[in-house]
Design an enzyme around this catalytic site. Structure first.
Site, mmCIF file in Angstrom:
data_model
loop_
_atom_site.group_PDB
_atom_site.id
_atom_site.type_symbol
_atom_site.label_atom_id
_atom_site.label_comp_id
_atom_site.label_asym_id
_atom_site.label_seq_id
_atom_site.Cartn_x
_atom_site.Cartn_y
_atom_site.Cartn_z
ATOM 1 N N GLU A 137 -0.558 4.842 -0.670
ATOM 2 C CA GLU A 137 -1.336 6.033 -1.021
ATOM 3 C C GLU A 137 -0.476 7.287 -0.855
ATOM 4 O OE1 GLU A 137 -4.188 4.317 1.404
ATOM 5 O OE2 GLU A 137 -5.858 4.741 0.059
ATOM 6 N N THR B 296 -3.388 5.534 -22.345
ATOM 7 C CA THR B 296 -3.328 4.216 -21.719
ATOM 8 C C THR B 296 -1.971 3.618 -22.067
ATOM 9 O OG1 THR B 296 -4.486 3.264 -23.609
ATOM 10 C CG2 THR B 296 -5.809 3.773 -21.671
ATOM 11 N N LYS C 147 -1.649 -0.502 -25.097
ATOM 12 C CA LYS C 147 -1.974 -0.678 -26.522
ATOM 13 C C LYS C 147 -0.663 -0.661 -27.323
ATOM 14 C CE LYS C 147 -6.648 1.191 -25.974
ATOM 15 N NZ LYS C 147 -6.865 2.136 -24.874
ATOM 16 N N ARG D 3 -1.839 -3.033 -18.376
ATOM 17 C CA ARG D 3 -3.043 -2.202 -18.418
ATOM 18 C C ARG D 3 -2.874 -1.054 -17.427
ATOM 19 N NH1 ARG D 3 -6.198 -5.194 -21.491
ATOM 20 N NH2 ARG D 3 -7.715 -3.533 -21.629
ATOM 21 N N TYR E 53 0.844 -1.203 0.000
ATOM 22 C CA TYR E 53 0.000 0.000 0.000
ATOM 23 C C TYR E 53 0.874 1.244 0.000
ATOM 24 C CZ TYR E 53 -4.980 -0.664 0.121
ATOM 25 O OH TYR E 53 -6.273 -0.891 -0.249
ATOM 26 N N ASP F 236 -5.836 12.904 -25.983
ATOM 27 C CA ASP F 236 -5.929 11.518 -25.526
ATOM 28 C C ASP F 236 -5.294 10.664 -26.617
ATOM 29 O OD1 ASP F 236 -6.654 8.864 -25.121
ATOM 30 O OD2 ASP F 236 -8.541 9.386 -24.131
HETATM 31 N N1 DSN Z 1 -11.698 0.002 -25.560
HETATM 32 C C1 DSN Z 1 -10.648 0.790 -26.154
HETATM 33 C C2 DSN Z 1 -10.594 0.593 -27.628
HETATM 34 O O1 DSN Z 1 -10.701 -0.551 -28.010
HETATM 35 O O2 DSN Z 1 -10.432 1.517 -28.416
HETATM 36 C C3 DSN Z 1 -10.727 2.177 -25.748
HETATM 37 O O3 DSN Z 1 -10.930 2.249 -24.371
#
Ligand code: DSN
Length: 448
Positions: free
Chosen positions: A55, A224, A227, A233, A53, A198
Site C-alpha cells: 500500500e 483499461t 483490450k 486486466r 503487500y 476514457d
Molecule cells: N465491458 C466493457 C466493454 O465490453 O465495452 C467495458 O467495460
C-alpha cells in the site's frame, strides 16, 4: 513448502483452464473488448509479485520489503508515461470502473454535475449512469449520438453550457468513428470543465498510431489495459501536461484518490504484467498490429454492408463494428446466442434510439483485436462476414416460437428453448466446424 503443480493440486480447475484454452482456440473471439495477452504478460501475472503487500507508492509504502516492488512499479510508470506522452501515470487502478471513480473523487465534490455519453447510446456505467454508484455521488447529465453514429455535438454543447459540468467524459462501449478530441476539449475549456478521455477501447490504436492521441487535449486519460493494449486486466490514469496546467496538484490528487481514497494494496502481479505489455506495445510489430486491427474492421464492415447489414456510424474507423439488426427483424440476444453456438463469439448491445430493451437490444457488437492478434487479415474477415450473414439468414427462417411475445412468461420460456435448440442445431454446428478449421490455421499457441 512442497512445490506441486496445479494439475496435482486441483484437477477440477486444471480441466476448466484447459477447456477455456480450447474454447479460445476453436472460436472466433470477436467481442471488441477482448484480446489474447502474450505468454510473457501471463507469466508476469502469475509471478510471485502476487504475494506482496505494498500500500502506498514507490518510496512511500506502508509495508516493509518493497525494494523490488518499488523498482517494478517505477519501471511501469516510466513506460506508461513515455508510451502515452503524458506527465504522470498511476498504474494501480484495479479496473476501469475504479479508474473513473478515482478521477471523479479527485476532481469533484459530491453532488457536482458531470456529463457523459448516454448508456443506451454506447456510454459506460462508470461515468454517472443510473445503475452505477457514480450517479448517487454526482449529478449526471448525458449526451447522445446522432442517427449516423457521431457524437451529438449540439446536444453535448447545450448540456455543457446549461449544467456547467465539472467533468466532460468521452468514451464508453459504443463508438465506431474517430474521436474528435479537439472538439471535446474546446467545449470543456469553454465551460471550465475537466476533459477526461476514457480510451479504454482504443489505447492500442492510440499508441500504435492507428487513432489520434488525446494527450494534447484531455486533462486526464483513463484506460483499461486488457483490450487493444493486450495487457492484463486493470487500468491506468494518465495526467497530461494540459491537466497539470489546469491544476498543478492534479497528479497528487489522482494518486491520493486511488490510494488511500479508493483502493488498498495494489495488485503487483498485474502491474508487472502491465509493464510487460507496455514494452510490447512500444515495438514496431505492435504498430503493424494496431493498423491491421483497423484494416480488418473496415474489411469486415464493408462485407457486412454488402449483405445489407445496417452499421451504426456507417462503417468502422476503429476496431469495432456495431450492427443495428432492426432491418433483419431479429434482436441482438438471439443472434449472439446463435453465434455462440456457431463459434462466432460477439456481444449484444443497444443501438442509438433502440426500440428494444437493454437486455434484449437491437444491436450486436463485433471487434477485430483478438482475431488480428491471431494473425487473421482482410481475407479472413470476408469469411467472418459470410458466416455472420449465414447465421442471421438462417435465424430469419428459424422457428423462434414466442420470442418477442408481450407475455413475459411465454417470451422467457421460448428463449430458454431457443438456447437449448441452437446448441443442438446441425446447420449452426456445420458453421462451427468451418470456423474451427479456420481457427486452427491461426493457432493461439503460436502467439503464446
Ligand atoms: N465491458 C466493457 C466493454 O465490453 O465495452 C467495458 O467495460
Amino acid at each position: 513448502m512442497k512445490k506441486a503443480s496445479l494439475r496435482k493440486v486441483d484437477i477440477e480447475i486444471t480441466k476448466l483452464i484447459l477447456a477455456e484454452e480450447k474454447r479460445q482456440q476453436d472460436c472466433l473471439i470477436m467481442i471488441p473488448s477482448e484480446n489474447y495477452s502474450s505468454r510473457a504478460v501471463r507469466e508476469a501475472l502469475g509471478s510471485v509479485f502476487t504475494d506482496k503487500y505494498s500500500e502506498g507508492y514507490p518510496g512511500k509504502r506502508y509495508y516493509q520489503g518493497n525494494q523490488v516492488v518499488d523498482k517494478m512499479e517505477r519501471l511501469c510508470i516510466e513506460r506508461a508515461e513515455k508510451l502515452f506522452g503524458v506527465a504522470h501515470a498511476n498504474v494501480q487502478p484495479h479496473s476501469g470502473c475504479e479508474g473513473n471513480l478515482a478521477i471523479l473523487s479527485a476532481v469533484c465534490r459530491p453532488g457536482d454535475p458531470i456529463l457523459s455519453q448516454h448508456l443506451y447510446m454506447g456510454g459506460h456505467l462508470s461515468m454517472g449512469q443510473t445503475a452505477s454508484i457514480t450517479s448517487k455521488f454526482y449529478r449526471p447529465y448525458y449526451y447522445g449520438l446522432t442517427k449516423d453514429g457521431d457524437i451529438n455535438w449540439p446536444e453535448l454543447e447545450s448540456q455543457a453550457k446549461k449544467y456547467k459540468p465539472k467533468i466532460i467524459f468521452c468514451g464508453g462501449t459504443g463508438f465506431t468513428r474517430v474521436f474528435n478530441f479537439a472538439r471535446f476539449a474546446r467545449i470543456a475549456d469553454e465551460v471550465g470543465a475537466y476533459f477526461v478521455a476514457d480510451i479504454s477501447h482504443i489505447p492500442g490504436l492510440v499508441v500504435g498510431g492507428a487513432h489520434p492521441s488525446p494527450k494534447n487535449y484531455a486533462h486526464l486519460i483513463m484506460t483499461t489495459t486488457h483490450k487493444t493494449l493486450r495487457g492484463p486486466r486493470g487500468a491506468m490514469i494518465l495526467v497530461t501536461r494540459k491537466g497539470l496546467k489546469k491544476d498543478p496538484e492534479l497528479a497528487n490528487k489522482i494518486d491520493k484518490a486511488v490510494f488511500p481514497g479508493l483502493q488498498g494494496g495494489p495488485h503487483n502481479n498485474n502491474i508487472a504484467a502491465l509493464c510487460v505489455a507496455l514494452k510490447e506495445a512500444a515495438t514496431r510489430e505492435f504498430k503493424v498490429y494496431a493498423r491491421q486491427i483497423v484494416k480488418n474492421s473496415q474489411a469486415l464492415a464493408k462485407e457486412l454492408i454488402k449483405d445489407d447489414f445496417t452499421l451504426v456510424g456507417g462503417g468502422s474507423a476503429n476496431h469495432m463494428i456495431w450492427i443495428d439488426l432492426t432491418n433483419k427483424g431479429l434482436d441482438g440476444w438471439t443472434v449472439a446466442w446463435a453465434g455462440d453456438a456457431a463459434g462466432l463469439i460477439c456481444n449484444r448491445q443497444t443501438v442509438p434510439f433502440d426500440a428494444r430493451s437493454p437486455y434484449y437490444p437491437s444491436g450486436l457488437r463485433l471487434g477485430t483485436p483478438a482475431v488480428t492478434t491471431r494473425g487473421m487479415k482482410e481475407k479472413e474477415m470476408v469469411l467472418v462476414a459470410h458466416w455472420l450473414n449465414d447465421i442471421v439468414e438462417y435465424l430469419r427462417k428459424f422457428d423462434l416460437g414466442d420470442i418477442g411475445s408481450r407475455d413475459k412468461e411465454k417470451d422467457q420460456l421460448a428463449r430458454k428453448i431457443f438456447k437449448q435448440k441452437v446448441f443442438k442445431d446441425s446447420h449452426l454446428s456445420g458453421i462451427r466446424s468451418k470456423i474451427k478449421k479456420l481457427c486452427w490455421k491461426f493457432p493461439v499457441q503460436s502467439i503464446n
